[in-house]
Design a protein around this motif. Structure first.
Motif, PDB file in Angstrom:
ATOM      1  N   UNK A  21       0.823  -0.861   0.382  1.00 15.21           N
ATOM      2  CA  UNK A  21      -0.300   0.408   0.015  1.00 15.21           C
ATOM      3  C   UNK A  21       1.180   1.035  -0.154  1.00 15.21           C
ATOM      4  N   UNK A  22       0.591   2.226  -0.932  1.00 15.47           N
ATOM      5  CA  UNK A  22       0.858   3.433  -0.320  1.00 15.47           C
ATOM      6  C   UNK A  22      -0.223   4.249  -0.313  1.00 15.47           C
ATOM      7  N   UNK A  23      -0.672   4.966   0.183  1.00 10.50           N
ATOM      8  CA  UNK A  23      -1.370   5.545   1.023  1.00 10.50           C
ATOM      9  C   UNK A  23      -1.172   7.161   0.311  1.00 10.50           C
ATOM     10  N   UNK A  28      -9.404  15.834   0.159  1.00  9.60           N
ATOM     11  CA  UNK A  28     -10.341  15.560   0.610  1.00  9.60           C
ATOM     12  C   UNK A  28     -10.890  14.361   0.912  1.00  9.60           C
ATOM     13  N   UNK A  29      -9.468  13.486   0.205  1.00 14.08           N
ATOM     14  CA  UNK A  29      -9.439  12.150   0.112  1.00 14.08           C
ATOM     15  C   UNK A  29      -8.714  11.211   0.059  1.00 14.08           C
ATOM     16  N   UNK A  30      -7.818   9.916   1.012  1.00 12.83           N
ATOM     17  CA  UNK A  30      -6.681   9.213   0.917  1.00 12.83           C
ATOM     18  C   UNK A  30      -6.773   8.481  -1.213  1.00 12.83           C
ATOM     19  N   UNK A  31      -6.215   8.802  -1.528  1.00 11.71           N
ATOM     20  CA  UNK A  31      -5.652   7.929  -2.548  1.00 11.71           C
ATOM     21  C   UNK A  31      -4.901   6.757  -2.190  1.00 11.71           C
ATOM     22  N   UNK A  32      -5.599   5.310  -2.414  1.00  8.90           N
ATOM     23  CA  UNK A  32      -4.713   4.258  -2.346  1.00  8.90           C
ATOM     24  C   UNK A  32      -3.993   2.722  -3.119  1.00  8.90           C
ATOM     25  N   UNK A  33      -2.888   3.817  -2.821  1.00  8.95           N
ATOM     26  CA  UNK A  33      -1.802   2.830  -4.639  1.00  8.95           C
ATOM     27  C   UNK A  33      -1.430   1.579  -4.218  1.00  8.95           C
ATOM     28  N   UNK A  80       5.651  -3.943  -9.873  1.00  9.88           N
ATOM     29  CA  UNK A  80       6.004  -4.375  -8.100  1.00  9.88           C
ATOM     30  C   UNK A  80       5.543  -3.085  -7.300  1.00  9.88           C
ATOM     31  N   UNK A  81       6.270  -2.816  -6.089  1.00  9.45           N
ATOM     32  CA  UNK A  81       5.356  -1.877  -4.764  1.00  9.45           C
ATOM     33  C   UNK A  81       5.975  -0.623  -5.158  1.00  9.45           C
ATOM     34  N   UNK A  82       5.264  -0.043  -5.255  1.00  9.48           N
ATOM     35  CA  UNK A  82       5.520   1.658  -5.708  1.00  9.48           C
ATOM     36  C   UNK A  82       4.850   2.534  -4.570  1.00  9.48           C
ATOM     37  N   UNK A 258      -4.197   9.580  11.898  1.00 11.29           N
ATOM     38  CA  UNK A 258      -3.474   8.143  12.068  1.00 11.29           C
ATOM     39  C   UNK A 258      -3.428   7.270  11.930  1.00 11.29           C
ATOM     40  N   UNK A 259      -3.317   7.037  10.360  1.00 11.47           N
ATOM     41  CA  UNK A 259      -3.151   5.999   9.400  1.00 11.47           C
ATOM     42  C   UNK A 259      -2.358   4.947   9.238  1.00 11.47           C
ATOM     43  N   UNK A 260      -1.931   3.985   9.833  1.00 13.82           N
ATOM     44  CA  UNK A 260      -0.405   2.556   8.734  1.00 13.82           C
ATOM     45  C   UNK A 260      -1.526   1.382   8.568  1.00 13.82           C
ATOM     46  N   UNK A 261      -1.364   1.461   7.042  1.00 16.53           N
ATOM     47  CA  UNK A 261      -1.281   0.692   6.185  1.00 16.53           C
ATOM     48  C   UNK A 261      -0.303  -0.886   6.074  1.00 16.53           C
TER      49      UNK A 261
END
Length: 432
Positions: A21-23, A28-33, A80-82, A258-261
């Motif tokens: 995850x790459x938030x 006003x939004x959280x985009x999750x890549x 892979x992870x970006x 605060x948020x941990x993905x």
């Protein structure tokens, strides 16, 4: 599914396997890549990247795949992870892919004017290439951007303001035991640092959260007074758990929290090569340290409520069973592959004094079916039923409307789909 599982909101996406995850917070939004593990993978078989977004941290909208291996003509495999950052009115997505010419892993850059893409190759070649992976970009308060990456080493380079070139040479960050902890039993890797750096600043302190040890990995972190160190090992963020031998951190602040993905193997069929992204809300300790977190099926609490009186994409989902998403001819994505008994849960819907009708945009190359509108569960109070006709094609769209009674207050809404055998119909959007 058992009722307990139906109430869970982690992992945040259930229609496909997601990883790494790459938030990013924007407008006003959280985009999750995320990455995308192919169904049934027995390796890191990954061909494209995905984007999801949420305004309330529980109902996530699927924006599909705006970038894939084919975006980079010079790349052969391994999406892979970006990591994505916003600057200069553009979104830059840094990804590790296999460079066809050299056979090495290299870092490419996708660029778009929209957070949901489509993304194009910004350079037509790698930005950097040294066989290592897991790019992460941090823009400091003074405007200087840094690209970090690496496994087995940890590298950084100063990016220029155009975000697609750099000044100086890639530099290794010394992996000392004081900086990154002590690993036992591996002489070639004396520190805990493994991969997946996530660097950010809070107050005057710089944090580097990363996947530690292998295998199985856990999440650890270090802090520093500056963006390139010197780093001091601080301990564990998330212990080893969750039926995936890798993990991958992403941390953002959003709407005062605060948020941990992270990722795990929690979905059916899940494991080390079929992973799923999840999220926890947390609070820093008074001294700025990060608390130890464990994986939950609960996930983050909802921020506010979802407004049912504006058009909502059908692919905005807190939890689902049985459905998938696909690109729609009307733009965006639609929900498809719906069979009898499948459902979508939308959490915390604010009906207020009450809804009187429900409309949905639907299509069916079969004979259609029904959408049951239920509150609180798949067997909960039935407040309306919409009949979906055959429309002559899976992308031949029409709008159906039905009366609603008893939908008041704030409720979890379940769209339960019923009908005959096989695929019944598709849904693009809905509105009360």
């Amino acid at each position: 599914m058992p009722a307990g599982a139906a109430r869970a909101d982690n992992p945040v996406v259930q229609t496909i396997y997601t990883a790494d995850p790459a938030p990013m917070v924007y407008n006003g939004r959280v985009y999750l890549y995320t990455g995308h593990d192919e169904d049934g993978s027995t390796y890191f078989t990954m061909k494209d990247w995905r984007v999801f977004s949420s305004a309330d941290m529980v109902n996530w909208t699927d924006h599909g795949s705006p970038m894939s291996i084919s975006t980079f003509s010079w790349a052969s495999q391994d999406a892979w992870a970006g990591h994505t950052v916003y600057r200069n009115g553009k979104f830059y997505w840094y990804v590790p892919v296999k460079d066809r010419a050299s056979g090495q892993m290299a870092i490419g850059v996708g660029v778009s004017t929209s957070p949901t893409g489509p993304f194009s190759d910004a350079l037509g070649r790698p930005l950097v290439r040294n066989g290592e992976i897991d790019p992460n970009v941090f823009i400091d308060d003074d405007g200087q951007a840094y690209l970090y990456w690496g496994n087995p080493n940890l590298w950084y380079v100063k990016l220029n303001s155009d975000m697609i070139s750099y000044s100086g040479s890639p530099t290794q960050i010394p992996l000392t035991t004081a900086g990154f902890g002590t690993r036992t039993g591996n002489a070639s890797r004396p520190t805990l640092y493994e991969e997946a750096p996530w660097v950010y600043k809070r107050g005057s302190l710089y944090y580097n959260v990363y996947a530690a040890k292998c295998c199985s990995e856990y999440i650890a972190y270090s802090t520093a007074p500056g963006p390139t160190g010197p780093w001091t090992f601080r301990g564990t963020v998330m212990p080893t758990q969750g039926s995936s031998f890798t993990n991958h951190p992403g941390i953002v602040d959003f709407n005062g929290g605060s948020y941990f993905f992270y990722h795990n193997g929690a979905l059916p069929g899940g494991g080390g090569f079929t992973r799923s992204v999840a999220v926890e809300k947390f609070s820093y300790n008074a001294d700025g340290t990060i608390p130890v977190m464990n994986m939950t099926t609960t996930g983050a609490p909802q921020i506010g409520t979802l407004n049912p009186y504006v058009r909502q994409e059908a692919e905005t989902i807190a939890w689902e069973s049985g459905v998938e998403t696909e690109p729609s001819t009307e733009g965006g994505m639609n929900v498809g592959f719906i069979e009898n008994g499948d459902y979508i849960k939308v959490k915390g819907v604010g009906f207020g004094s009450g809804a009187s009708s429900f409309s949905a945009r639907v299509a069916s190359a079969a004979s259609g079916g029904r959408i049951e509108l239920r509150l609180g569960g798949t067997g909960g109070t039935l407040v309306g039923t919409c009949t979906v006709p055959g429309t002559g094609g899976w992308q031949s769209w029409t709008t159906v409307t039905c009366p609603v009674s008893g939908a008041t207050g704030t409720q979890d809404l379940y769209l339960r789909f019923t009908g005959g055998s096989g695929n019944l119909f598709n849904v693009n959007w809905w509105q009360f």
